[in-house]
Write a protein that holds these residues in place. Structure first.
Motif, mmCIF file in Angstrom:
data_model
loop_
_atom_site.group_PDB
_atom_site.id
_atom_site.type_symbol
_atom_site.label_atom_id
_atom_site.label_comp_id
_atom_site.label_asym_id
_atom_site.label_seq_id
_atom_site.Cartn_x
_atom_site.Cartn_y
_atom_site.Cartn_z
ATOM 1 N N GLU A 237 0.835 -1.192 0.000
ATOM 2 C CA GLU A 237 0.000 0.000 0.000
ATOM 3 C C GLU A 237 0.876 1.251 0.000
ATOM 4 N N LYS A 238 0.277 2.358 -0.474
ATOM 5 C CA LYS A 238 0.985 3.631 -0.430
ATOM 6 C C LYS A 238 0.646 4.374 0.860
ATOM 7 N N PRO A 239 1.517 5.319 1.308
ATOM 8 C CA PRO A 239 2.861 5.534 0.800
ATOM 9 C C PRO A 239 3.749 4.334 1.116
ATOM 10 N N MET A 240 4.806 4.160 0.352
ATOM 11 C CA MET A 240 5.572 2.925 0.419
ATOM 12 C C MET A 240 6.209 2.705 1.791
ATOM 13 N N THR A 241 6.638 3.793 2.443
ATOM 14 C CA THR A 241 7.316 3.703 3.742
ATOM 15 C C THR A 241 6.924 4.913 4.580
ATOM 16 N N VAL A 242 7.613 5.122 5.698
ATOM 17 C CA VAL A 242 7.385 6.337 6.491
ATOM 18 C C VAL A 242 8.496 7.360 6.308
ATOM 19 N N SER A 243 9.538 7.017 5.560
ATOM 20 C CA SER A 243 10.635 7.967 5.352
ATOM 21 C C SER A 243 11.274 7.736 3.997
ATOM 22 N N LEU A 244 11.920 8.773 3.496
ATOM 23 C CA LEU A 244 12.641 8.659 2.228
ATOM 24 C C LEU A 244 13.812 7.688 2.364
ATOM 25 N N GLU A 245 14.439 7.670 3.533
ATOM 26 C CA GLU A 245 15.572 6.762 3.742
ATOM 27 C C GLU A 245 15.137 5.306 3.590
ATOM 28 N N GLU A 246 13.980 4.958 4.159
ATOM 29 C CA GLU A 246 13.461 3.596 4.001
ATOM 30 C C GLU A 246 13.126 3.308 2.537
ATOM 31 N N ALA A 247 12.547 4.287 1.858
ATOM 32 C CA ALA A 247 12.176 4.087 0.451
ATOM 33 C C ALA A 247 13.411 3.822 -0.402
ATOM 34 N N LEU A 248 14.457 4.579 -0.180
ATOM 35 C CA LEU A 248 15.701 4.381 -0.936
ATOM 36 C C LEU A 248 16.316 3.026 -0.614
ATOM 37 N N ALA A 249 16.193 2.596 0.638
ATOM 38 C CA ALA A 249 16.708 1.269 1.008
ATOM 39 C C ALA A 249 15.939 0.175 0.281
ATOM 40 N N LEU A 250 14.608 0.302 0.160
ATOM 41 C CA LEU A 250 13.824 -0.686 -0.581
ATOM 42 C C LEU A 250 14.198 -0.683 -2.060
ATOM 43 N N GLN A 251 14.454 0.491 -2.608
ATOM 44 C CA GLN A 251 14.861 0.566 -4.014
ATOM 45 C C GLN A 251 16.182 -0.179 -4.231
ATOM 46 N N GLU A 252 17.098 -0.039 -3.295
ATOM 47 C CA GLU A 252 18.374 -0.750 -3.393
ATOM 48 C C GLU A 252 18.159 -2.257 -3.333
ATOM 49 N N ILE A 253 17.238 -2.697 -2.479
ATOM 50 C CA ILE A 253 16.957 -4.134 -2.351
ATOM 51 C C ILE A 253 16.324 -4.664 -3.637
ATOM 52 N N VAL A 254 15.402 -3.905 -4.227
ATOM 53 C CA VAL A 254 14.808 -4.312 -5.507
ATOM 54 C C VAL A 254 15.889 -4.461 -6.562
ATOM 55 N N ASN A 255 16.784 -3.486 -6.647
ATOM 56 C CA ASN A 255 17.854 -3.533 -7.647
ATOM 57 C C ASN A 255 18.802 -4.698 -7.405
ATOM 58 N N ARG A 256 19.064 -4.983 -6.134
ATOM 59 C CA ARG A 256 20.020 -6.050 -5.793
ATOM 60 C C ARG A 256 19.430 -7.442 -5.985
ATOM 61 N N THR A 257 18.163 -7.599 -5.642
ATOM 62 C CA THR A 257 17.551 -8.931 -5.673
ATOM 63 C C THR A 257 16.847 -9.243 -6.985
ATOM 64 N N GLY A 258 16.498 -8.198 -7.744
ATOM 65 C CA GLY A 258 15.744 -8.422 -8.974
ATOM 66 C C GLY A 258 14.276 -8.718 -8.736
ATOM 67 N N ARG A 259 13.793 -8.521 -7.515
ATOM 68 C CA ARG A 259 12.388 -8.768 -7.219
ATOM 69 C C ARG A 259 11.518 -7.659 -7.815
ATOM 70 N N THR A 260 10.230 -7.924 -7.923
ATOM 71 C CA THR A 260 9.265 -6.947 -8.420
ATOM 72 C C THR A 260 8.471 -6.395 -7.249
ATOM 73 N N LEU A 261 8.427 -5.070 -7.140
ATOM 74 C CA LEU A 261 7.627 -4.411 -6.113
ATOM 75 C C LEU A 261 6.570 -3.565 -6.803
ATOM 76 N N CYS A 262 5.331 -3.760 -6.402
ATOM 77 C CA CYS A 262 4.184 -3.019 -6.944
ATOM 78 C C CYS A 262 3.597 -2.148 -5.845
ATOM 79 N N LEU A 263 3.376 -0.876 -6.154
ATOM 80 C CA LEU A 263 2.796 0.077 -5.217
ATOM 81 C C LEU A 263 1.388 0.426 -5.698
ATOM 82 N N THR A 264 0.401 0.347 -4.824
ATOM 83 C CA THR A 264 -0.984 0.476 -5.274
ATOM 84 C C THR A 264 -1.471 1.927 -5.291
#
Length: 390
Positions: A109-136
């Motif tokens: 669900e949106k917003p994706m996190t409670v902080s920009l720092e957490e959001a950037l960390a999730l983006q790094e994990i997506v890039n590293r793992t190749g997983r797909t993240l969908c935000l509604t």
């Protein structure tokens, strides 16, 4: 698709509005099934919810950590494929992080996190793992919103000059968080919701809509946030002037104290040759206004002849014949279906179609958190314009 995707869910238990919406949307096309869940922080409520949803009791877990760890140990043919997270904002990051690092895709669900720092960390994990993240970001799933985006992209209106988006609600016109309203209570709590109530809850929706339809990024903004209801800990109304990368100017209004309003999302975009208008409360209609021409009304599901043919993105996301209303649940389902098509294609080494890839991703989540940060910074600043932080 080779089979249905198996979904796990965090949150969304008994009497949780948004959890039910996600399940209806996920099941609408028969491409997804619910196989496990940690439906509440209360293990007993989680068990009761699992029974009501006909989930096997050994796949109803007391918490998300146990669920992810145990699901990861199951054979590939049994374990969940992805995790849907429908909890308050502060419980988005950790489940999403653990799920992706354990080999699962994520819908959140949106917003994706409670902080920009957490959001950037999730983006790094997506890039590293190749997983797909969908935000509604639900409103991007409507056929006529996709038609609007296609027409802007094709240059129908010329260079874009003005973008106006608004989202007035009235449900927080009173101090509902002190009156037993659980949804209001966590949204108005900065520890569980984040820096901003109105911009985190609904402002990010229309900020995303402005960028999604126009194809332009916000570069600077000037924001004014207000807390009108006495005793409330976070803002409940906001107005934002916007500047976009091509020189276009914009206005964003988000309010939860607009008494009498429901969910009056609206977008208007104007270019050199004309403009468009779309409203959530009349979602089958896209109004096109060209210079020196009568107004045109594009309607969902019609097989118009050229040059009025609807785009492949609009038709791909249209479900029923013209004249039948397609609303929130269908829009939500479009996002889930496109996510499912993308994940399934990746599983067998295929490239998803552009239409299937058309759903909000982790990049949109980062933009949303950056928007909230920049709005709060601008509101607290004496400077007229604040540069967008990304």
């Amino acid at each position: 698709m080779e089979r249905r995707l198996r979904m796990g869910m965090v949150g969304g238990g008994k009497d949780a509005f948004i959890g039910a919406v996600h399940r209806i949307a996920a099941f609408m096309d028969g491409k997804i099934e619910l196989v496990c869940g940690a439906f509440s922080v209360d293990p007993e409520i989680s068990k009761e919810s699992g029974k009501e949803l006909f989930v096997a009791q050994d796949r109803v877990y007391p918490d998300y950590k146990t669920m992810i760890e145990k699901e990861a140990l199951l054979p590939e043919g049994e374990r969940m494929d992805f995790l849907t997270i429908v909890t308050p904002n502060f419980l988005h990051f950790e489940p999403a992080k653990l799920a992706m690092e354990s080999g699962f895709d994520v819908v959140v669900e949106k917003p994706m996190t409670v902080s920009l720092e957490e959001a950037l960390a999730l983006q790094e994990i997506v890039n590293r793992t190749g997983r797909t993240l969908c935000l509604t970001h639900t409103y991007s799933g409507y056929p006529m919103v996709k038609q609007a985006k296609a027409m802007v992209r094709e240059g129908h209106f010329g260079k874009i000059r003005k973008i106006v988006v608004e989202y007035p609600q009235g449900w927080l016109s009173r101090l509902s968080e002190r009156e037993g309203n659980a949804g209001a209570a966590w949204r108005a709590d900065p520890k569980r919701s984040g820096k901003s109530l109105v911009m985190g809850d609904i402002g990010t929706h229309v900020a995303h809509l402005a960028e999604y339809v126009s194809g332009l990024r916000i570069t600077e903004l000037c924001a004014d946030l207000t807390t009108f209801v006495e005793g409330r800990l976070l803002d409940d109304d906001g107005s934002v002037l916007l500047r976009f990368e091509n020189g276009a100017k914009g206005v964003l209004m988000a309010s939860q104290i607009s008494a009498g309003e429901e969910n009056a999302v609206r977008i208007r975009i104007y270019g050199e040759k004309g403009g468009l208008e779309w409203a959530n409360e009349d979602p089958n209609n896209l109004i096109v206004k060209m210079l020196d021409q009568p107004r045109q009304l594009y309607r969902t599901g019609n097989a118009y002849a050229a040059p009025y043919t609807l785009s492949s993105f609009a038709t791909h996301n249209t479900r029923i014949p013209a004249g039948h209303p397609e609303g929130l649940l269908e829009s939500f389902a479009n996002i889930y279906r496109n996510f499912a098509l993308t994940v399934s294609a990746k599983r067998v080494g295929q490239t998803p179609s552009p239409e299937a890839l058309d759903f909000p991703t982790v990049a949109d989540g980062v933009r949303g958190m950056a928007f909230i940060d920049t709005v709060v910074k601008s509101n607290e600043s004496n400077e007229k314009w604040t540069k967008f932080v990304l």
